[in-house]
Motif scaffolding. Sequence first.
Motif: not given
Ligand SMILES: Cc1ncc(COP(=O)(O)O)c(CNc2co[nH]c2=O)c1O
Length: 410
Positions: A96, A177, A204, A207, A227, A229-230, A383
């Motif tokens: 984000t 996502n 982006d 994912q 990110s 954390h993902k 999901r």
């Molecule tokens: C495609 C995509 N873009 C941007 C973001 C934002 O990432 P962040 O800045 O780390 O929050 C997410 C987070 N997606 C999700 C966060 O929680 N459930 C979700 O599907 C995402 O899935």
Amino acid sequence: MNYPIDEIRSQFPVLALHDHDAKPFAFLDSTATTQKPEFVIDAMDNFYRKHYSSIKRGVYSMTAQTTDAYESARKKVAKFINAQSENEIVFTRGTTASINLCAWSYGRKFLKDGDEIVISALEHHANIVSWQLIAEERRAKLKVIPVADDGDLILEKIPELIVKGKTKIVAFAQISNTIGTENPVKEIVKIVRGIDPEIKILVDAAQSAPHKKIDVQDLDCDFLAFSGHKMYGPTGIGVLYGKYEILESMPPLQGGGEMIDQVTFEKTTFALPPDRFEAGTPPIAEVIGLGAAVDWINRTGIEAISDYEQEILHYAESKLKEIPGLHILGNPKHRGSLLSFTLDAAHPHDAATLLDEDGIAVRSGHHCAQPVMQRFGVPATIRASFGAYTEKWEIDRLVEGLLRVNRIFG
Ligand SMILES: Cc1ncc(COP(=O)(O)O)c(CNc2co[nH]c2=O)c1O
């Protein structure tokens, strides 16, 4: 495939903690955030216990070591996505923040009244609202690439949406996502470049970075965001990749320490990228954790992870399709390691609540993608999403849980 799933799963303390519960914990929400391996946890713990100091300030050896560790993580991330230079890697708070940095720094300087921004109908709110905000300020127009019923973007519509000299930015997710659609990034980039090579393209990769090999030079995107954390790393850290010459043309978004060259009350000159965009004391431990996450993924093998997750995805798809009244959203040509679906018998939140009683963690809701829910005519979905550690018994537990939901609500 001889993927060492048991050995890999044992490295994740949260999962290992519950694997022997009466109802073993089925964690099926990796799309939101992934669990963390000991290797990442230990790297951050070790930093706080043995090496903690700030970076780039002072000449004492510990701060020099920490600075080396911080910049070593930047080099690892650059190599992980095959950037030309580590100077093309800007650390942010997450996807984000990365998209907003691009929108407000590049957008505020280069967007003018009447310009256009193109996004896709599959976007997370992070890749919608940030562009709406800058478009409003710069009096630019936002356009949307439509999505077909199968969940794939309608690429034939892109040339109709792009206007040479007016369209300045195209931003879209590599993997959705919600539906999991994997967009053909190189094909979309080729279409856009063929109309106007000056258009800046942001991918982006929130994912996709955790699940598939990314080569930003091969993709030829101008920006890419993801990110920590993902991708098995900590929260509070993310990356904006940008082609260096574009980053160099962009003004800083925040003022403070580190991002400057010379400061006088009359005028301040700024540091070169990436420091220009990293004002203040950064999330040092999180950067070290992200570097460890990259090491872990490289050691485990991103292709092996990707192949394994696809095997889990196809197993889940085959099992879920057998459940009466269950409808999987979309059927894209290529899908990331997640499935969104609805049940005739129950609202997603009710279903997820009952699943939680059985120790099954899924996400229910709009997944910060309300336009996708509207496009597919559902208020929300359930999901289920998978990671390097997901096991087939977790899918089996999910199926049992959903059949129970059907029995109770059906
Ligand atoms: C495609 C995509 N873009 C941007 C973001 C934002 O990432 P962040 O800045 O780390 O929050 C997410 C987070 N997606 C999700 C966060 O929680 N459930 C979700 O599907 C995402 O899935």
